[in-house]
Design an enzyme around this catalytic site. Structure first.
Site, PDB file in Angstrom:
ATOM      1  N   LYS A 190     -65.799  22.777 -10.512  1.00  0.00           N
ATOM      2  CA  LYS A 190     -65.860  24.041  -9.765  1.00  0.00           C
ATOM      3  C   LYS A 190     -66.785  23.866  -8.572  1.00  0.00           C
ATOM      4  CE  LYS A 190     -66.692  29.026 -10.516  1.00  0.00           C
ATOM      5  NZ  LYS A 190     -67.073  30.073 -11.485  1.00  0.00           N
ATOM      6  N   SER A 210     -63.991  34.257 -11.740  1.00  0.00           N
ATOM      7  CA  SER A 210     -64.053  33.482 -10.525  1.00  0.00           C
ATOM      8  C   SER A 210     -63.572  32.033 -10.674  1.00  0.00           C
ATOM      9  CB  SER A 210     -65.489  33.465  -9.992  1.00  0.00           C
ATOM     10  OG  SER A 210     -66.345  32.795 -10.893  1.00  0.00           O
ATOM     11  N   SER A 257     -66.345  34.940 -16.006  1.00  0.00           N
ATOM     12  CA  SER A 257     -65.595  34.035 -15.119  1.00  0.00           C
ATOM     13  C   SER A 257     -65.078  32.754 -15.743  1.00  0.00           C
ATOM     14  CB  SER A 257     -66.444  33.676 -13.916  1.00  0.00           C
ATOM     15  OG  SER A 257     -66.329  34.678 -12.963  1.00  0.00           O
TER      16      SER A 257
END
Ligand code: GLN
Length: 494
Positions: free
Chosen positions: A79, A160, A184
């Site tokens: 990420k 997210s 998330s």
């Protein structure tokens, strides 16, 4: 031989260790899959050379008879909230575009040391603020899943960690890192039919992870099986003196202790999680989940978490408050973007850089955060929200006198079409209603796929555990995984 990109973390690790294939072959297969999936927009930057280098090092060690790391030969997606030495790290924001860290986050370093290679930096909601992956400066991520209606509507992969969920579901990465501040990891996992676990706050170091709300931020893995998540988490977790909130505890061997026999365990069903606005099909899945856990030997008990309905409003005060403080560092001086005004001084440069660099959702959070922390409003909002947070945590403490693990839905709905909620922040925020209480209490929580809804979209069930109770969460998730037998995968359209 099966397609290498169909393999998960454990299968790749074991296959490389036993010489069924080389780490280089695996890296090449995933690099090609990543290159062929640009339509998903799940990566901001791809790093095929990094994946190859790591693989070659593993293959060389194996040829030389040296011991291999616990995840040797497994290429993963990172990420883009984790700082990676020498590779652009943006948090999906224009304000960090071009920022190349000179250091490595602790979690990513641990994964490289375990033998993983990096396929690239995964797209996300800007500064991890969002539930749909539509706030990224680098464009939306599109879920590999589509409704069965044939209309080919672009669906949200959740957020997210939407680049992470899309990449793992599309099998262009066997696993990815995520971060979870208020859902998330779990919500995007549920939207895309994969597993994701947020460990107890403090298990994974936050050092080198771009901060959103520091008292809530936790890293965790996303993968297609419970066991793969356990293996990844073992490599990611551990004490780090560079993070003052890191827990100085040994990392358990979760994968070795996985056990789906739940005899003697009590599973709590929180009555307040039966909320208006939850899809009927999700409530049905919850019922099936109870039955599966009963079938695994657990006793189902009704519990009450009375302050649940106040958790989301409290989160949307605490998280923006911390964000407004954390994001003050992006001033155009130290990192990334600098937007120099034609006229004016330093203050104008700060203002112009922030105006140009932050996206609308980030600005909304900074404004809310600044407001709730301002003199005159601090006690009415921030102090109150902290009190609510303490009450939410106390609800769970009370619950642990009655049960070992809690079963709940992960989200109130399945994935929604991209664009359908972007003008409706409140409904978007409500998507995290079941995820946020465990975040406020710092508890381990996991989403595991339970089935498809009538439109052919994945649904997830959530397991919430006691502090440091990752094993109980993983075991209950395993019991569900074995019974749900979720084998659906998105048709390849990209
Ligand atoms: N969707 C939530 C938010 O926008 C949670 C985000 C997260 O966990 N990073 O704040």
């Amino acid at each position: 031989m099966a397609d290498l990109t169909d393999l998960g973390v454990k299968a790749i690790r074991d296959g490389v260790a036993s010489g069924d294939f080389t780490a280089r072959e695996v890296a090449e297969a995933f690099n090609a899959a990543v290159a062929g999936a640009a339509a998903l927009n799940s990566f901001i930057v791809t790093t095929p050379d990094r994946a190859l280098q790591a693989a070659e090092a593993v293959d060389a060690d194996r040829s030389a008879g040296k011991p291999l790391g616990r995840l040797a030969g497994v290429p993963i997606g990172m990420k883009d909230l984790f700082c990676t030495d020498g590779v652009q790290t943006t948090a999906a924001s224009h304000i960090l575009e071009g920022f190349i860290p000179r250091y490595e986050s602790t979690v990513s370093r641990k994964l490289w040391e375990a033998g993983c290679g990096m396929l690239g930096k995964l797209n996300l909601d800007q500064f991890a603020m969002g539930s749909s992956n539509e706030t990224s400066y680098f464009g939306n991520v599109t879920s590999p899943w589509r409704k069965a209606d044939g209309a080919n509507t672009g669906m949200s992969p959740g957020g997210s960690s939407g680049g992470s969920s899309a990449a793992v579901a599309a099998r262009i990465a066997p696993a990815a890192t995520g971060t979870d501040t208020g859902g998330s990891i779990r919500q995007p996992a549920a939207f895309t039919g994969i597993c994701g676990i947020k460990p107890t706050y403090g298990r994974c170091s936050r050092w080198g992870v771009v901060a959103f709300a520091s008292s809530l931020d936790q890293a965790g893995p996303m993968a297609r099986s419970v066991e793969d998540c356990a293996l990844m988490l073992e490599a990611m977790a551990g004490f780090d003196p560079k993070d003052a909130t890191s827990l100085d505890l040994p990392v358990p061997d979760w994968s070795a202790a996985l056990d789906a026999d739940l005899r003697g365990k009590k599973v709590g069903i929180p009555r307040e999680y039966r909320m208006d606005g939850t899809d009927a099909e999700i409530l049905e899945q919850w019922e099936r989940g109870k039955q599966w856990l009963r079938d695994a030997g657990a006793e189902i008990v009704d519990i009450s978490l009375p302050h649940t309905k106040y958790a989301l409003p409290a989160y949307y005060i605490i998280a923006p408050a911390e964000a407004s403080s954390n994001l003050a560092r992006y001033d155009g001086v130290r990192y990334g973007l600098r937007d120099l005004p034609e006229r004016g001084g330093l203050q104008d440069m700060y203002a112009q850089t922030r105006a140009a660099g932050f996206g609308d959702e980030v600005k909304r959070r900074v404004l809310i955060g600044t407001y709730v922390l301002s003199a005159g409003f601090y006690d009415a909002y921030y102090t109150q929200a902290q009190k609510v947070r303490a009450l939410v945590a106390r609800d769970f403490e009370q619950a642990w006198t009655q049960c070992d693990v809690i079963l709940a839905p992960t989200t109130p709905t399945a994935s929604f079409p991209l664009g359908s909620l972007s003008d409706d922040p409140l409904t978007m925020y409500l998507n995290d209603v079941f995820a946020v209480p465990a975040s406020l209490a710092g508890l381990p929580a996991m989403s595991v796929p339970s089935g498809l809804n009538g439109e052919g979209l994945p649904l997830g069930l959530q397991l919430i555990g006691r502090p440091l109770g990752e094993q109980g969460v993983l075991n209950a998730a395993l019991a569900i995984e074995q019974r749900a037998k979720f084998a659906a995968r998105p048709d390849r359209w990209w």
